[in-house]
Write a protein that holds these residues in place. Structure first.
Motif, PDB file in Angstrom:
ATOM      1  N   TYR A 299       0.817  -1.206   0.000  1.00 23.30           N
ATOM      2  CA  TYR A 299       0.000   0.000   0.000  1.00 23.30           C
ATOM      3  C   TYR A 299       0.854   1.261   0.000  1.00 23.30           C
ATOM      4  N   LEU A 300       1.989   1.188   0.648  1.00 25.36           N
ATOM      5  CA  LEU A 300       2.882   2.345   0.614  1.00 25.36           C
ATOM      6  C   LEU A 300       3.303   2.644  -0.821  1.00 25.36           C
ATOM      7  N   MET A 301       3.598   1.570  -1.524  1.00 22.65           N
ATOM      8  CA  MET A 301       3.984   1.759  -2.919  1.00 22.65           C
ATOM      9  C   MET A 301       2.849   2.360  -3.720  1.00 22.65           C
ATOM     10  N   GLU A 302       1.690   1.817  -3.462  1.00 21.84           N
ATOM     11  CA  GLU A 302       0.545   2.265  -4.253  1.00 21.84           C
ATOM     12  C   GLU A 302       0.167   3.707  -3.920  1.00 21.84           C
ATOM     13  N   ALA A 303       0.411   4.074  -2.662  1.00 25.86           N
ATOM     14  CA  ALA A 303       0.068   5.430  -2.249  1.00 25.86           C
ATOM     15  C   ALA A 303       1.194   6.402  -2.563  1.00 25.86           C
ATOM     16  N   ASN A 304       2.207   5.901  -3.220  1.00 30.19           N
ATOM     17  CA  ASN A 304       3.318   6.758  -3.643  1.00 30.19           C
ATOM     18  C   ASN A 304       4.053   7.377  -2.457  1.00 30.19           C
ATOM     19  N   LEU A 305       4.143   6.648  -1.389  1.00 33.46           N
ATOM     20  CA  LEU A 305       4.829   7.161  -0.200  1.00 33.46           C
ATOM     21  C   LEU A 305       6.254   6.602  -0.139  1.00 33.46           C
ATOM     22  N   VAL A 401      -0.622  13.111  -5.798  1.00 32.69           N
ATOM     23  CA  VAL A 401      -1.556  12.015  -5.537  1.00 32.69           C
ATOM     24  C   VAL A 401      -2.992  12.470  -5.706  1.00 32.69           C
ATOM     25  N   LYS A 402      -3.270  13.678  -5.232  1.00 32.94           N
ATOM     26  CA  LYS A 402      -4.646  14.160  -5.354  1.00 32.94           C
ATOM     27  C   LYS A 402      -5.064  14.236  -6.814  1.00 32.94           C
ATOM     28  N   SER A 467      -5.651  -6.062 -12.354  1.00 36.03           N
ATOM     29  CA  SER A 467      -4.337  -5.747 -11.819  1.00 36.03           C
ATOM     30  C   SER A 467      -4.439  -5.482 -10.344  1.00 36.03           C
ATOM     31  N   SER A 468      -3.380  -5.796  -9.707  1.00 35.97           N
ATOM     32  CA  SER A 468      -3.365  -5.664  -8.269  1.00 35.97           C
ATOM     33  C   SER A 468      -3.175  -4.214  -7.852  1.00 35.97           C
ATOM     34  N   PHE A 469      -2.530  -3.453  -8.716  1.00 35.19           N
ATOM     35  CA  PHE A 469      -2.236  -2.072  -8.389  1.00 35.19           C
ATOM     36  C   PHE A 469      -3.137  -1.150  -9.194  1.00 35.19           C
ATOM     37  N   GLN A 470      -3.823  -0.265  -8.513  1.00 38.20           N
ATOM     38  CA  GLN A 470      -4.666   0.676  -9.236  1.00 38.20           C
ATOM     39  C   GLN A 470      -3.929   1.955  -9.572  1.00 38.20           C
ATOM     40  N   LEU A 471      -3.001   2.295  -8.719  1.00 38.20           N
ATOM     41  CA  LEU A 471      -2.188   3.471  -8.998  1.00 38.20           C
ATOM     42  C   LEU A 471      -0.750   2.994  -9.091  1.00 38.20           C
ATOM     43  N   SER A 472      -0.071   3.446 -10.093  1.00 36.11           N
ATOM     44  CA  SER A 472       1.332   3.046 -10.145  1.00 36.11           C
ATOM     45  C   SER A 472       2.200   4.241 -10.451  1.00 36.11           C
ATOM     46  N   TRP A 473       3.367   4.214  -9.860  1.00 36.25           N
ATOM     47  CA  TRP A 473       4.288   5.347  -9.976  1.00 36.25           C
ATOM     48  C   TRP A 473       5.640   4.804 -10.367  1.00 36.25           C
ATOM     49  N   SER A 474       6.236   5.464 -11.305  1.00 37.88           N
ATOM     50  CA  SER A 474       7.508   4.933 -11.753  1.00 37.88           C
ATOM     51  C   SER A 474       8.641   5.866 -11.370  1.00 37.88           C
ATOM     52  N   GLU A 475       9.721   5.249 -10.875  1.00 37.31           N
ATOM     53  CA  GLU A 475      10.883   6.068 -10.511  1.00 37.31           C
ATOM     54  C   GLU A 475      11.543   6.650 -11.742  1.00 37.31           C
ATOM     55  N   GLU A 476      11.224   6.072 -12.889  1.00 28.59           N
ATOM     56  CA  GLU A 476      11.873   6.558 -14.096  1.00 28.59           C
ATOM     57  C   GLU A 476      11.310   7.876 -14.576  1.00 28.59           C
TER      58      GLU A 476
END
Lengths: 580, 412
Positions: A299-305, A401-402, A467-476
């Motif tokens: 969840y931390l990953m998904e919440a971009n924290l 995130v918002k 998909s398991s992740f609804q929000l995804s954030w890439s370090e790239e």
């Protein structure tokens, strides 16, 4: 599972179960005559079950239908659901061994199969075509309206109105009918004793099986997959075989008009586990996906924290003991322990950690953010590289995130407004309104075609892959919209060799917990009473888990009370701000 | 409550409707169609319990979309309407009527007529009071279309008549239309309401066939029956009729008096004032002054040269005769605070002069009398006029100068 003989043909020990309850060898598909002997000796093969599985039943209905029982319908539903789960990657044992066993156990306990038919319960074969006028003489026959009102409104079938109104035009003596044999009885049964099967309960079965196998699918995910259409639920009856005619009261049972609610499925699952007298479930250990440490990471990953927060979630988990095997593992029938909602719990832990570090009083977090911003400005990139990422700025995170959340929420709202609930298979309560129903259906299809063409190039998108992740954030991403690698050092300090938060304060969501059994909640979440940042964070996880923010709030309160237990006991009945 | 967020069929469709509503308001027809496609399955659960059920929603929304959508054709529209007619017995006549309106808007008179005839012959169960009304409307519109046919036929015959042809069959046809139209039109205008077009057509028919008494009665009823809503047009029609009939000034004036009371800014006020000015009765002339002043209170009349010339004429006449200056005083009393800025500003003087010298002439006369020779408006216009060597402006200047004391008396 317990059948350990070698196969006569290929000498393998790899057995599965046919629909008829016979063992067959998976390697060479040799079917044996051995029927399953379950560990529980209470199981006595019921002749009726044998009859059903052998297909010996009255076939001579006028409309090509046959006799079928409600539990058969549910069996089909479960089969379809678990097959869908298999397609999602769940282990195949779930179908043939786990769920199958659960289901048979249930059938036996609820005396629908695998037992001697209790005396006095005769099932009258009421077919669609029969309109028994000799029912006049039977005053015991419940009226249609009575039956409809009895059952719960698990689906708010507005078709009741039509049904009721069309019935009122007909005399009281019309028989109660359904396509199934025991539809009317099903609705009439006193559900307290026997845990009557419902559509939401099929998901409880699924979840129970998933939990037993410790699959990495949480309940909220399961329900989301249902809503997204990856797991059959709505209109699953359209996969019933042709000869299983569905009408009348069957509709009330199988046609749902609302998506299942987390609480409902969750609670029923526990009821079910107790009802089936299941033993302690397999242990949920630290390496399990459902363990708070794992879920928090997800969840931390998904919440971009920032990843660094994970240390903190682990610390909280450890401190209040919610990572213990005995706490997490389900012990059916144990009324004293609180039932664990793994997903909600993990989300709540993150919320508490955020409160610990950022206070979230609509003030302090923005202050911290400003400091971080200053520091980030002054630092060069090289500096950042060596010290492990830029300072985490709450404000930036919030904005990023918002924005994404709003976009997704808007999309979700539109999708919800565009759900198509009906399917091709026509449903009608009685033969009388069959033609009307078909006509309406035809008109609906015509209108859909007509206006569909005018919708422009908007094609109904193919169901996206689950998909398991609804929000995804890439370090790239070079725009700095991924915060995983950001550092918390701006808000931490070292004290006695331990990293602690610079934030000295904490505010409790509630000073006193409610009695959950009395009012259903541990606390009451009213938006006006809490800071906006807190709302936001609750709202974020509320979206991800597709549940009401109040559920997360409850868990947050529970965690807080465990965390600050000593301090609470000691003093401060009236002070809600604590010094840590 | 735990069920608050339970997403179910009903809530989902409510949300869908609000998206449709937004799209309609923003004229996003494609988007509206998109959501309507998802909404239509509500029909399968339509049991007409709610005040406005799904079938009515779909009918109304679908009509809007099909009417405005660029890719929709009349054929599709008609097809849709036919489907809607089958959706609800109670709504059948209403849908028919609306369909007819759309056909008329599209110029498909024949199709409209066919639909009306079909609807007229429809019967289902007991006629409710509402269905009764709707049926009357259908018959009335059919009557209207019959009138149109009559009118067309009449024109054809008149043309032929000029050429010396007389076609008996065509005449009979024309009379046939008349009978059909008259029957229905007569019926509908009995019901209190606003039936302007119907009344006009009916009266036209009656006049053509020489039944002036009936026409007069109809118009009187329409104008004076208190059961009917107040309708300025009713009085206009009556006045026009009386004029055509060559009635006395007295009856014409009494017809217009009510119009003045209801709509002081009506365009017929010029006619009214003209009639009144010429009257021998003092009261009438007084009324005329009131009428023209009242009309010019309205912004729509500010640049109406004819109206100003009426006022100017009357004011001039009063000033010359030196009688009834108090009339002007009375009328001016309530206006002297705001008319100067409203009509006689320097800006308006410039503009009027540039755009319409006649207008400025008339206004200047009035301004000169009411505000004196030193007022902005008069000074500017008369100066310009004299500079342009226009004779009448010189005369005007002289006139106002001569009668300046009048201003002093009025404003006193």
């Amino acid at each position: 599972r317990d059948f350990n003989e070698c196969c006569a043909q290929c000498s393998e020990v790899n057995w599965g179960l046919t629909d008829g309850g016979r063992f067959y060898c998976r390697s060479c598909h040799n079917v044996t005559e051995r029927t399953r002997e379950v560990v529980n000796t209470d199981f006595i093969t019921n002749s009726r079950v044998q009859t059903i599985s052998k297909g010996l039943r009255k076939q001579e209905k006028n409309d090509g239908g046959c006799e079928w029982y409600i539990c058969e319908g549910f069996q089909l539903v479960l089969k379809k659901q678990v097959e869908a789960l298999e397609a999602l990657g769940v282990c195949p044992q779930m179908k043939d061994e786990i769920l199958c066993n659960f289901w048979r156990c249930y059938l036996q306990k609820s005396k629908q199969a695998y037992c001697k038919r209790p005396a006095g319960e005769t099932v009258k074969a009421l077919s669609v075509c029969e309109s028994s006028t000799d029912m006049d003489s039977d005053p015991e026959r419940p009226s249609l309206l009575h039956l409809l009102s009895l059952s719960e409104s698990e689906g708010d079938l507005q078709t009741d109105c039509s049904f009721a109104s069309s019935v009122s035009k007909v005399s009281e003596s019309t028989s109660v009918y359904s396509g199934s044999v025991d539809g009317s009885l099903y609705l009439m049964k006193n559900q307290k004793e026997k845990l009557r099967m419902t559509m939401p309960m099929t998901l409880s079965f699924c979840y129970m099986a998933l939990l037993w196998v410790r699959e990495p699918i949480t309940l909220s995910e399961l329900l989301r997959f249902v809503v997204e259409g990856h797991i059959p639920y709505l209109n699953v009856f359209q996969h019933f075989p042709e000869k299983m005619k569905l009408c009348g009261l069957d509709l009330k049972i199988f046609c749902v008009e609302s998506w299942p609610v987390y609480e409902e499925v969750f609670n029923k699952m526990h009821e079910l586990a107790a009802f089936l007298d299941l033993p302690r479930f397999p242990d949920i250990t630290e390496s399990c996906f459902l363990h708070p440490d794992m879920l928090c990471m997800k969840y931390l990953m998904e919440a971009n924290l920032p990843d660094e927060l994970h240390d903190w979630t682990c610390r909280v988990v450890k401190k209040i003991g919610i990572g213990e095997v005995d706490f997490l593992t389900l012990m059916p029938g144990n009324k004293s322990t609180r039932k664990v909602k793994y997903d909600v719990l993990a989300a709540a832990v993150i919320v508490v950690v955020l409160k610990l570090l950022f206070l979230l009083d609509d003030h302090y977090e923005w202050l911290l953010s400003e400091f971080a911003e200053e520091r980030n400005k002054n630092n060069t990139e090289v500096c950042m590289f060596y010290s492990g990422g830029p300072y985490f700025e709450f404000k930036k995170w919030y904005e990023v995130v918002k924005h994404s959340l709003d976009v997704k929420q808007k999309k979700l709202d539109e999708e919800r407004a565009k759900y198509l609930w009906r399917c091709e298979k026509p449903l009608f309560y009685s033969v009388k309104n069959k033609s009307k129903v078909l006509k309406r259906r035809q008109m609906v299809v015509n209108l859909q075609n007509q206006f569909g063409k005018l919708s422009g190039s908007v094609q109904r998108a193919e169901k996206p892959n689950p998909s398991s992740f609804q929000l995804s954030w890439s370090e790239e991403n070079t725009d700095g919209s991924c915060f995983h690698g950001h550092s918390l050092k701006g808000i931490l300090q070292e004290k006695c060799g331990l990293l602690t938060a610079m934030n000295p304060d904490y505010w409790l969501c509630t000073v006193k917990l409610c009695n959950e059994k009395l009012c259903g909640h541990l606390a009451h979440y009213r938006e006006v009473e809490f800071p906006q940042s807190y709302h936001f964070v609750l709202g974020l996880f509320s979206f991800l888990l597709r549940i009401q923010p109040s559920y997360i709030h409850d868990e947050v309160c529970m965690i807080e009370h465990k965390l600050f237990n000593k301090k609470l006991c000691k003093k401060l009945k009236y002070n809600t701000v604590l010094r840590k | 409550s735990p069920n608050e967020h339970k997403l179910n069929f009903k809530k989902s469709k409510e949300a869908c409707l609000s998206y449709i509503q937004d799209a309609l308001l923003q004229k996003q027809w494609k988007r509206a169609a998109e959501f309507l496609t998802c909404y239509v399955e509500s029909l399968e659960k339509d049991y007409s319990r709610e005040h406005i059920g799904p079938s009515e929603m779909i009918w109304r929304i679908g009509t809007e979309i099909l009417w405005h959508h660029s890719q929709s054709s009349m054929k599709e529209f008609n097809c849709f309407m036919e489907q809607m007619k089958t959706l609800g017995v109670k709504r059948y006549l209403k849908v028919c009527l609306e369909h007819v309106f759309h056909l008329l808007c599209n110029g498909q008179i024949d199709e409209a007529y066919q639909n009306l005839s079909l609807a007229e012959s429809w019967r289902f169960g007991e006629q409710t009071a509402i269905q009764d009304k709707e049926m009357k409307l259908i018959q009335a519109y059919r009557g209207l279309l019959d009138y149109c046919s009559w009118s067309k036929q009449k024109n054809i015959l008149l043309e032929h008549g000029e050429d010396g042809f007389s076609d008996l069959a065509a005449e009979q046809e024309m009379h046939g239309y008349f009978r059909k139209a008259a029957v229905n039109l007569k019926e509908i205008i009995k019901i209190p309401g606003v039936w302007d077009e119907f009344v006009k057509c009916y009266v036209d028919l009656l006049e053509f066939y020489g039944d002036h008494n009936e026409a007069r009665q109809v118009l009187n009823e329409y104008a004076y029956n208190s059961k009917f809503p107040a309708n300025p047009n009713a009085h206009v029609y009556l006045y026009q009729f009386l004029k055509r009939q060559g009635e006395s000034k007295k009856s014409l004036i009494s017809a217009l008096k009510i119009l003045h009371d209801i709509v002081p800014s009506h365009e017929l006020m010029i006619d009214f004032n003209t009639m009144l000015q010429k009257s021998k009765k003092r009261k009438k002339r007084r009324l005329g002054l009131e009428v023209i002043f009242a009309a010019l209170d309205y912004a729509g009349w500010k640049e109406n040269a004819k109206a100003w010339s009426c006022l100017a004429k009357q004011v001039k006449q009063i000033v010359i005769s030196e009688k009834h200056l108090d009339w002007i005083q009375q009328e001016w009393n309530s206006r002297k605070d705001w008319w100067p800025a409203f009509h006689f500003s320097r800006y308006l003087a410039k503009r009027n002069w540039q755009e319409n010298t006649s207008l400025s002439y008339e206004k200047a006369l009035v301004a000169g009398i009411l505000l004196g020779k030193d007022c902005k408006y008069f000074k500017y216009v008369s100066h310009q006029g004299c500079k342009a060597q226009l004779k009448r402006f010189r005369m005007l200047k002289k006139f106002v100068n001569r009668h300046n004391p009048v201003y002093l008396r009025i404003s006193g």
